[in-house]
Design a protein around this motif. Structure first.
Motif, short mmCIF file in Angstrom:
data_model
loop_
_atom_site.label_atom_id
_atom_site.label_comp_id
_atom_site.label_asym_id
_atom_site.label_seq_id
_atom_site.Cartn_x
_atom_site.Cartn_y
_atom_site.Cartn_z
N ALA A 51 -73.23 63.13 -64.33
CA ALA A 51 -73.22 62.04 -65.32
C ALA A 51 -72.33 60.88 -64.88
O ALA A 51 -72.49 59.76 -65.36
CB ALA A 51 -72.72 62.58 -66.66
N GLY A 74 -73.25 54.51 -66.53
CA GLY A 74 -74.36 53.83 -67.19
C GLY A 74 -75.48 53.43 -66.24
O GLY A 74 -76.59 53.11 -66.66
N VAL A 78 -79.22 58.54 -66.18
CA VAL A 78 -79.21 59.85 -66.85
C VAL A 78 -78.64 59.67 -68.26
O VAL A 78 -77.92 58.71 -68.53
CB VAL A 78 -78.34 60.89 -66.09
CG1 VAL A 78 -78.91 61.16 -64.73
CG2 VAL A 78 -76.90 60.44 -66.00
N MET A 80 -76.79 61.89 -71.57
CA MET A 80 -76.08 63.14 -71.79
C MET A 80 -75.93 63.43 -73.28
O MET A 80 -75.68 62.53 -74.06
CB MET A 80 -74.70 63.05 -71.13
CG MET A 80 -73.89 64.31 -71.23
SD MET A 80 -72.67 64.34 -69.90
CE MET A 80 -71.54 65.54 -70.50
N ALA B 190 -69.91 56.05 -74.48
CA ALA B 190 -70.08 54.60 -74.33
C ALA B 190 -70.27 54.21 -72.87
O ALA B 190 -71.04 53.31 -72.55
CB ALA B 190 -68.86 53.88 -74.92
N ALA B 191 -69.56 54.91 -71.98
CA ALA B 191 -69.73 54.63 -70.54
C ALA B 191 -71.17 54.95 -70.13
O ALA B 191 -71.79 54.18 -69.37
CB ALA B 191 -68.75 55.46 -69.73
N LEU B 192 -71.69 56.05 -70.63
CA LEU B 192 -73.09 56.39 -70.32
C LEU B 192 -74.05 55.43 -71.01
O LEU B 192 -75.19 55.27 -70.59
CB LEU B 192 -73.38 57.82 -70.78
CG LEU B 192 -72.91 58.89 -69.80
CD1 LEU B 192 -72.63 60.19 -70.50
CD2 LEU B 192 -73.93 59.10 -68.69
N ASP B 193 -73.57 54.80 -72.08
CA ASP B 193 -74.38 53.81 -72.80
C ASP B 193 -74.22 52.41 -72.19
O ASP B 193 -74.59 51.42 -72.83
CB ASP B 193 -73.97 53.77 -74.28
CG ASP B 193 -74.82 54.72 -75.12
OD1 ASP B 193 -75.86 55.17 -74.63
OD2 ASP B 193 -74.43 55.01 -76.27
N ASN B 194 -73.61 52.33 -71.02
CA ASN B 194 -73.49 51.04 -70.32
C ASN B 194 -72.61 50.02 -71.03
O ASN B 194 -72.78 48.81 -70.83
CB ASN B 194 -74.87 50.41 -70.13
CG ASN B 194 -75.39 50.65 -68.75
OD1 ASN B 194 -74.70 50.35 -67.78
ND2 ASN B 194 -76.58 51.20 -68.66
N ALA B 195 -71.70 50.48 -71.89
CA ALA B 195 -70.87 49.52 -72.64
C ALA B 195 -69.80 48.92 -71.73
O ALA B 195 -69.16 49.65 -70.98
CB ALA B 195 -70.23 50.23 -73.81
#
Lengths: 365, 291
Positions: A51, A74, A78, A80, B190-195
């Protein structure tokens, strides 16, 4: 859209503490892979490395054709689902789901379309205006999955997402996850320490232990042909019986295995020449041990505890030398503590483990 | 069990009695006594006759009171947002566990434990004409030095700077405590949400600590309306009363001129102003949070 995932020689260290050691794994597009292992085996760390929430100390990770271990989370393509769901508490369900899309400037119309599609897929359309604290555990879980779906990711990553649900809801959600995987056809990686989740969901299970991958295989292969003693003991409930071996003599196509509690058993083993009976263990699952009708001679077992599960009865007892053994009897069995039963083993289901823990199977594997 | 619990119910009150006694004696009684005083003509020689709202009328007609009120409102309007913003900035910057941040947290909080006399002394050294730190810097830069403590406008601002330096520790610590309550996985999501960092601040951090922002703002409004020591020691309210705060006015009326009734009326007005300001802040913040 689903993509393959290629993990090559990945190592993770915190200072001098090694958490994952030279892990390599290929996941095919659309495959449902479960990382299974006890707490602290590194399975969640590996998922978090995919991730982008943990750095990779050594090695590479690629999704599709693109190397991703150097990209921010981001940008990896992927999505999560967290164990705690990690929903934004002050945003509504719709805002939670659209936040990631707004961040990458997806047009408003498209956001609405994707949120509606995900909400309908997960049957949460009526909850879109609610905030997370007004939702039940199961509903929150769906929102967390919805937040992943709207991104249309190349791969879904699930970090023990069912562990906060009660038993009934966990069973139902497990089923729904399997259906979701069929419907979306996406690559999914699911981390759990619950072998039932692993067995029911996975196309392939990756059993991890002590910083390494112990075995990769289909659920049935993992169950029927465990690669190591750890896998044999970890997968399956009740756990596999392990009986110390005194001596093994090979003859023709088989082997004669001498144990203290079970006596001498003849089974069709083709053991390597270097195999030594020193420190070897015999393994057999409870379901491969049958309780004989009264009066029929077999191996004596003194019953200590009986667990009646309805369809079957688990009999926990001791062999003549004091070794513990669990056998499976019929659901109507009337065995009770202190009874002396006679049991028989299906020798074709025996496994042998060398002192190094490597497994050998009775059918010649 | 349940019966004995009910029977001993009133006895439990004894546990809070010591606190209640002190609270009543030092806070509730003076509050009502002050109201009583404000409705009477009281001076150095003791309590006098009932005068109704005359003291309030005298206070409101006093240009010195109005000037002090204006000074205090300006001071609160400048110092409270600065304290909230700077406290939040420091907390955000120091919200990690390294040796350096632990040291800096301690350093920023250390000013809070100083007495007002020490704080004002330090800042007099900074502002004092001639040998002060700032005049020296101005001199080095070739600028015309400003007499900060005795120039109208600058004097109140100088008190504000000293106050912010003195009071920054508490807001920072309250914000740090609130920031550490935010689950780390929200930032991971939020990091995975590109914020971006800005989006994380405005969409995750600030909404998560909104209640603490409100709490800090109300505490600071209440505290800064009661400005006294710094003004007394740094400028003595000067020049021409341009840095005289309300509490100093109350002190001068009540304890210098011994017009106790008028002083009590002014203190009741200050109490009402603080109460209103805190309530307005509370209602506005609540509405925003609900909206």
């Amino acid at each position: 859209m689903s993509a393959s995932i290629e993990i090559a020689n990945v190592t993770k260290r915190y200072g001098t503490l090694s958490v994952l050691d030279d892990i390599s794994l290929s996941i095919k597009p659309g495959e449902f892979v479960v990382f299974l292992g006890p707490s602290g085996c590194g399975k969640s760390t590996l998922l978090r490395m995919i991730a982008g929430l943990e750095d990779v100390t050594q090695g590479t990770i690629a999704v599709g054709d693109q190397r991703i271990d150097t990209l921010p989370p981001g940008k990896r393509g992927v999505a999560m689902v967290f164990q705690s769901y990690a929903l934004y508490p002050h945003m509504t369900v719709a805002q939670n789901m659209s936040f990631g899309l707004e961040n990458i400037k997806v047009p408003k119309k498209e956001i609405v379309r994707r949120v509606r599609f995900a909400a309908e897929t997960l049957e949460i359309a009526h909850l879109l205006d609610r905030k997370p604290q007004k939702l039940s555990g199961g509903q929150r879980q769906r929102v967390a999955i919805g937040r992943a779906i709207v991104k249309e990711p190349k791969a879904f990553l699930f970090d023990e997402p069912l562990s906060n649900l009660d038993a009934a809801l966990r069973g139902r959600t497990r089923l729904e996850l399997a259906q979701l995987h069929t419907r979306l056809g996406s690559t999914m990686i699911f981390v759990t320490h619950d072998q039932v989740e692993a067995m029911t969901l996975a196309d392939r299970i990756v059993v991890m232990h002590n910083r390494k991958i112990e075995q990769i295989g289909t659920p049935i292969a993992i169950y029927r042909r465990p690669a190591t003693r750890f896998v044999a003991g970890f997968v399956g409930s009740p756990a596999m019986n392990f009986i110390p071996v005194r001596n093994i003599s090979q003859n023709g196509n088989g082997a004669s295995i001498d144990t203290a509690g079970l006596g001498t058993l003849d089974a069709a083993f083709r053991l390597p020449a270097a195999f030594s009976s020193e420190g070897a263990t015999l393994g057999i699952r409870a379901e491969d041990i049958s309780v004989l009708p009264a009066g029929q001679p077999g191996i004596p077992l003194i019953v200590e505890v009986v667990e009646r599960l309805g369809d079957r009865t688990l009999v926990y007892g001791r062999l003549s030398d004091g070794t513990r053994l669990t056998a499976e009897a019929d659901g109507r069995s009337e065995a009770s503590a202190s009874d002396r039963l006679e049991i028989a083993l299906d020798t074709s289901a025996i496994h042998l483990f060398g002192a190094d823990g490597v497994a050998h199977h009775a059918d010649g594997g | 069990m349940a019966e004995s619990y009910r029977r001993s119910h009133w006895g439990h009150g004894l546990f809070v009695l010591p606190y209640l006694t002190v609270f009543a004696a030092l806070l509730v009684f003076p509050l009502f006594w002050s109201v009583w005083l404000s409705l009477h003509k009281v001076d150095l020689f003791g309590s006098g006759r009932f005068v109704g709202l005359t003291n309030y009328a005298r206070v409101l007609a006093d240009p010195v009171f109005l000037q002090a009120l204006r000074n205090t409102v300006v001071f609160v309007a400048l110092s409270v947002p600065t304290l909230v913003a700077l406290g939040l900035f420091c907390a955000l910057a120091l919200n990690r566990t390294t040796r350096a941040t632990s040291f800096l947290r301690g350093l920023f909080f250390s000013s809070s434990v100083l007495s007002v006399a020490t704080v004002t002394l330090i800042w007099r050294f900074v502002f004092i004409p001639g040998d002060g730190l700032i005049p020296m810097i101005f001199g080095q830069l070739g600028l015309q030095p400003i007499n900060f403590l005795s120039t109208a406008g600058w004097s109140l601002l100088s008190i504000g700077v000293a106050t912010v330096w003195w009071c920054l520790g508490l807001p920072m610590m309250l914000f740090l405590a609130a920031l550490q309550q935010i689950p780390a996985d929200l930032y991971e999501a939020a990091a995975l949400d590109n914020a971006s960092r800005w989006r994380m601040l405005t969409r995750i951090t600030l909404p998560s600590i909104a209640r603490t922002v409100m709490l800090v703002t109300i505490i600071q409004i209440v505290m800064q309306f009661q400005l006294f020591g710094q003004a007394q020691l740094m400028t003595n309210g000067g020049p021409s009363g341009t840095s005289r705060p309300l509490v100093m006015y109350i002190y001068e009326v009540g304890f210098v001129r011994w017009d106790v009734g008028k002083g009590a009326a002014a203190s009741e007005l200050l109490f009402l102003i603080i109460l209103c300001a805190a309530m307005v802040q509370y209602i506005v913040s609540n509405r925003k949070a609900e909206g």
